[in-house]
Enzyme design. Structure first.
Site, PDB file in Angstrom:
ATOM      1  N   LYS A   4      45.291  46.957  42.249  1.00 11.85           N
ATOM      2  CA  LYS A   4      43.965  47.301  41.721  1.00 11.85           C
ATOM      3  C   LYS A   4      43.288  46.020  41.272  1.00 11.85           C
ATOM      4  O   LYS A   4      43.785  45.297  40.413  1.00 11.85           O
ATOM      5  CB  LYS A   4      44.120  48.268  40.548  1.00 11.85           C
ATOM      6  CG  LYS A   4      42.788  48.671  39.942  1.00 11.85           C
ATOM      7  CD  LYS A   4      42.968  49.776  38.919  1.00 11.85           C
ATOM      8  CE  LYS A   4      41.642  50.149  38.300  1.00 11.85           C
ATOM      9  NZ  LYS A   4      41.767  51.180  37.273  1.00 11.85           N
TER      10      LYS A   4
ATOM     11  N   LYS B 198      42.839  49.503  45.696  1.00 15.66           N
ATOM     12  CA  LYS B 198      41.550  49.850  45.116  1.00 15.66           C
ATOM     13  C   LYS B 198      40.802  48.587  44.706  1.00 15.66           C
ATOM     14  O   LYS B 198      41.419  47.725  44.068  1.00 15.66           O
ATOM     15  CB  LYS B 198      41.824  50.713  43.890  1.00 15.66           C
ATOM     16  CG  LYS B 198      40.626  51.073  43.079  1.00 15.66           C
ATOM     17  CD  LYS B 198      41.061  51.867  41.888  1.00 15.66           C
ATOM     18  CE  LYS B 198      39.837  52.166  41.056  1.00 15.66           C
ATOM     19  NZ  LYS B 198      40.152  52.731  39.788  1.00 15.66           N
TER      20      LYS B 198
HETATM   21  C1  PBG Z   1      40.585  53.328  35.112  1.00 18.73           C
HETATM   22  C2  PBG Z   1      39.834  53.596  36.355  1.00 18.73           C
HETATM   23  C3  PBG Z   1      38.657  52.983  36.795  1.00 18.73           C
HETATM   24  C4  PBG Z   1      38.345  53.557  38.019  1.00 18.73           C
HETATM   25  C5  PBG Z   1      39.312  54.507  38.293  1.00 18.73           C
HETATM   26  N1  PBG Z   1      40.241  54.510  37.267  1.00 18.73           N
HETATM   27  C6  PBG Z   1      37.788  52.012  36.110  1.00 18.73           C
HETATM   28  C7  PBG Z   1      38.216  50.643  35.909  1.00 18.73           C
HETATM   29  O1  PBG Z   1      39.296  50.191  36.288  1.00 18.73           O
HETATM   30  O2  PBG Z   1      37.416  49.949  35.280  1.00 18.73           O
HETATM   31  C8  PBG Z   1      37.170  53.208  38.872  1.00 18.73           C
HETATM   32  C9  PBG Z   1      36.878  54.135  39.984  1.00 18.73           C
HETATM   33  C10 PBG Z   1      35.554  53.933  40.618  1.00 18.73           C
HETATM   34  O3  PBG Z   1      34.870  52.921  40.392  1.00 18.73           O
HETATM   35  O4  PBG Z   1      35.162  54.824  41.397  1.00 18.73           O
HETATM   36  N2  PBG Z   1      40.993  54.520  34.495  1.00 18.73           N
END
Ligand code: PBG
Length: 329
Positions: free
Chosen positions: A199, A251
């Site tokens: 991520k 992601k």
């Molecule tokens: C954290 C989380 C995020 C997203 C999914 N889970 C936000 C982040 O890491 O700041 C982002 C998903 C998206 O942008 O569609 N719980």
């Protein structure tokens, strides 16, 4: 005049032959719909940074999930949004069986049972007053190991509420192992873990932060990955698998297709990709301006993600695309 001996164009001549040789097809069952549910709402509320998406009330969430299931989506991922006065330093509402996320999981399970895969976000950022994914140490950094204990408890609370699969999205070291162990000890051997393995700390989560009314100041670079690092993604992913991840996820999706492909060549567990809020909103905004063909851009982006090696795609267009594809094939 010279004539080519080989003519790849022959296989593009008609829609019929193109369909025959199509290498990559996206299927409804591979799509997972992320959904937001906001505490205290009686009507769904539009999310201005994500045109077409809403914060659901408990009631409208149930309906959205029913619609997704009848369109044939493979799963749904629930994000809970507490009211501001229910956020605190440690994100305790996330662990509370009566917190919005756990209540919503129970609602959804009551509605659709095992007819789809019900996933929930296992992270504290929606519930903390500072918006970070874990609790803060006195120096303001996120305290990895204190956070792990909370994730373990949160995981058991979500499994107790009935979630089939938990999305560990906080990027704390050791989170998958700690959650797996807690689930097993509590008798939830069959609850699976979708690990947000690679991520990245990028700019594409912007619209989501508005969707969940994030309180975050600053960024997440002390725990999410640097966009330039590819080998690190392999390391993170292999660790998650060793700790017990059932599915691993990359992601965002489109800016990181090379990461998906590298992982596909290396690991045997299913790979998911998250087409995140920024990817969604860019296409919606360009289409709203008449700059691109919305439907084609959506399908092309999903096809590319699949082609790169992802078997499962989280996308805010899941229900719409599932409906569209059903009519197509
Ligand atoms: C954290 C989380 C995020 C997203 C999914 N889970 C936000 C982040 O890491 O700041 C982002 C998903 C998206 O942008 O569609 N719980």
């Amino acid at each position: 005049m010279t004539y080519p001996d080989v003519r790849p164009r022959r296989l593009r001549r008609s829609a019929a032959v193109r369909r025959l040789v199509e290498e990559t097809r996206v299927a409804p069952a591979e799509l997972v719909l992320p959904l937001f549910v906001k505490e205290g709402l009686t009507e769904p509320r539009a999310i201005s940074s994500m045109p077409g998406q809403v914060q659901h009330s408990r009631e409208s969430l149930r309906k959205a999930v029913r619609d997704a299931v009848s369109a044939g989506v493979g799963g749904i991922m629930i994000y809970g949004v507490p009211t501001d006065d229910h956020k605190d330093e440690t994100g305790s509402q996330g662990l509370d069986p009566d917190g919005i996320l756990n209540v919503a999981i129970r609602d959804v399970i009551a509605e659709v049972g095992d007819s789809t895969v019900v996933m929930s976000d296992l992270c504290l950022d929606e519930f903390t007053s500072h918006g970070h994914c874990g609790v803060l140490a006195p120096d303001g950094s996120v305290d990895n190991d204190v956070t792990l204990a909370l994730y373990a408890e949160m995981g058991v609370a979500q499994a107790t509420a009935g979630a089939h699969m938990l999305g560990t999205s906080g990027m704390m070291d050791g989170q998958v192992g700690v959650v797996r162990k807690a689930l097993d000890q509590a008798g939830f051997q069959d609850t699976s873990i979708l690990a947000y393995a690679a991520k990245y700390a990028g700019a594409f989560y912007g619209p989501f932060r508005q969707a969940v009314e994030s309180s975050l100041q600053g960024d997440r670079r002390q725990y999410q990955q640097d966009p330039g690092n590819a080998r690190e993604a392999i390391r993170e992913t292999e660790l998650d698998i060793a700790e017990g991840a059932d599915i691993v996820m990359v992601k965002p999706a489109l800016p990181y297709l090379d990461i998906i492909t590298r992982l596909r060549d290396r690991v045997e567990v299913p790979i998911a990709a998250y087409q995140v809020s920024g990817e969604y909103s860019m296409i919606e905004a360009a289409a709203a301006n008449g700059w691109i063909d919305r439907e084609r851009a959506i399908l092309e982006s999903l096809t590319s993600i699949k082609r790169s090696g992802a078997q499962i795609i989280l996308t805010y267009w899941a229900t719409e695309v599932a409906q569209l594809l059903r009519d197509r094939y």
